[in-house]
Design a protein around this motif. Sequence first.
Motif, PDB file in Angstrom:
ATOM      1  N   THR A 155       0.828  -1.196   0.000  1.00  0.00           N
ATOM      2  CA  THR A 155       0.000   0.000   0.000  1.00  0.00           C
ATOM      3  C   THR A 155       0.871   1.257   0.000  1.00  0.00           C
ATOM      4  O   THR A 155       2.030   1.225   0.422  1.00  0.00           O
ATOM      5  CB  THR A 155      -0.929   0.013   1.228  1.00  0.00           C
ATOM      6  OG1 THR A 155      -1.778   1.160   1.174  1.00  0.00           O
ATOM      7  CG2 THR A 155      -0.135   0.024   2.533  1.00  0.00           C
TER       8      THR A 155
ATOM      9  N   ILE B 159      -1.762   2.222   8.322  1.00  0.00           N
ATOM     10  CA  ILE B 159      -2.785   1.180   8.158  1.00  0.00           C
ATOM     11  C   ILE B 159      -2.164  -0.205   8.072  1.00  0.00           C
ATOM     12  O   ILE B 159      -2.839  -1.174   7.733  1.00  0.00           O
ATOM     13  CB  ILE B 159      -3.662   1.429   6.907  1.00  0.00           C
ATOM     14  CG1 ILE B 159      -2.800   1.487   5.639  1.00  0.00           C
ATOM     15  CG2 ILE B 159      -4.471   2.716   7.059  1.00  0.00           C
ATOM     16  CD1 ILE B 159      -3.625   1.577   4.367  1.00  0.00           C
TER      17      ILE B 159
ATOM     18  N   THR C  10      -7.522   2.994   2.592  1.00  0.00           N
ATOM     19  CA  THR C  10      -7.956   2.981   3.988  1.00  0.00           C
ATOM     20  C   THR C  10      -7.727   1.626   4.641  1.00  0.00           C
ATOM     21  O   THR C  10      -8.072   1.440   5.802  1.00  0.00           O
ATOM     22  CB  THR C  10      -9.453   3.345   4.090  1.00  0.00           C
ATOM     23  OG1 THR C  10     -10.220   2.409   3.305  1.00  0.00           O
ATOM     24  CG2 THR C  10      -9.697   4.754   3.582  1.00  0.00           C
ATOM     25  N   ALA C  11      -7.160   0.675   3.912  1.00  0.00           N
ATOM     26  CA  ALA C  11      -6.859  -0.659   4.445  1.00  0.00           C
ATOM     27  C   ALA C  11      -5.614  -1.189   3.757  1.00  0.00           C
ATOM     28  O   ALA C  11      -5.276  -0.772   2.642  1.00  0.00           O
ATOM     29  CB  ALA C  11      -8.044  -1.611   4.219  1.00  0.00           C
ATOM     30  N   SER C  12      -4.925  -2.120   4.422  1.00  0.00           N
ATOM     31  CA  SER C  12      -3.676  -2.655   3.859  1.00  0.00           C
ATOM     32  C   SER C  12      -3.922  -3.518   2.636  1.00  0.00           C
ATOM     33  O   SER C  12      -2.972  -3.879   1.928  1.00  0.00           O
ATOM     34  CB  SER C  12      -2.926  -3.452   4.923  1.00  0.00           C
ATOM     35  OG  SER C  12      -3.700  -4.558   5.367  1.00  0.00           O
TER      36      SER C  12
END
Length: 487
Positions: free
Chosen positions: A409, A414, A452-454
């Motif tokens: 990412t 995160i 917003t997330a890995s």
Amino acid sequence: MNHEPGFSARGLSRRSALRLAGTGGLVTAGGAMLGTVPAQPAAAAPAAAAAAAIGNLTTPPTYAPSGRRPRHRRATWSQQFQSGHGWSAAGTGTSSADANDTSVFVRGTQSVRVTTAGTGKQSYVRRLGGLATNLTGKAIRLVFRVEDTTDLSKLSFYLGSSSLANYFLWQFHTHSTTSTNYVQSGEWVTVHLQWADVTSAFGTYSISSAGVPSTTTGFTDMSFAVYDNAGGPVTYHLQAVELIPDTASVFPKGVVSITFDDSHTSVHSLARPVMDAYGFSGTVYNIADAIGAGDYLTLDQMHSLQDFSGWEMAGHSYATSAHTASYSKLTAQQVDNDLRTLREWLVSHGFTSEHFAYPHGAFEKTTDGVPVDQIASRHFTTARSIISETIESFAPAMPYRLKALTGITDASGIGGTAVANLTAAGGRLDRCVNNGDWLILCLHRVVDGTPTASTQIGRTGLETLMKAISNRGIPVVTVAEAMAYYT
């Protein structure tokens, strides 16, 4: 959801694919082999259990693997720990050892057996003062077995000189109590150690800022080290330490495979345009049950990726529920049914990939004790995990436990693997191009804005990553293309 008319009549519905009861367990008896292996009474029980467990699965594969697995890489130097091998088993963490154990082995007539002391201290099998060895263009192959990994902490390998006053260290396995482990209890395991994976250096040896070792020749000392977690003893067997040609012998700058799990539509709408600009093709591991629903690829998009950009459409699961649960939460029969139905679905829709990725990267045993990777081998030619303690080699040590770097990412805070760390000096891309390995990257969803997330990577981050790969001249191939070089 609706299935296309081309779906094979022999394929099971999602409910029926997950309905049947499972069968008994097994312990694998894998591991690389050289030459003729004589009868092995001690190893016969696990092998017989494996055959019985797989044989109990009720329906043969409709589409069995074609057999295009990697050829065994012949060793240029080999220590197989037969009589007179001259290595010693010792260390402050060793309780007992038999340098010529004839009870458990997978080559010849014996292996080295060691039991640790349960103190967390180093136990080792070691050779000092041997003939100077050149490892330029070579990788180290280890074949070993840990009887019960419950109290295993870590595994390391030392390569050096002057009685290990100088050494390179590979810490190649740290045992997890929560994640899937490459090393499983009671199995013969094969590991490849490459120069791209060196953890640290000591004495006169060093690793440059780009990850290049100061020397790759003149080594006289080798040590295979095991640490327990101080909770109890661990018994291990060492069968082979060997040198084989490394990935650079085929890909001088290493090679990268870019894979995407879960069939998200962003692979087509966002990832493809970025990768098309560089002429890169990826591998998508698909959940068949999700295709055409919600935010997932359609069949037309899958065919467009395959037919016009050279992408590979591989398998991840048939049923969404099987993917959500993870195969290790199902019976052997349920796993076998899902894999069979997945392969039928792929073939019936014109997707010829024989490659697979485990849901959540998990290949441990089913609820009734059958290793998931053994079941996967009935239907696919390789199976990819999300283990990245070391990066994959070419050809792979264990094709049904392909290693991959996941959680990539370009956001911060995160978790996951930062794109900046991959592209930085001495990062995985530098190590790949300077030392050679097969770097398999596992991505999931691409987003237009900030992740917003890995499991998300931004389009900007993906562009940065593709540019960094291109600038280094590292070839990008699909998993199927990589395997085709050595089959």
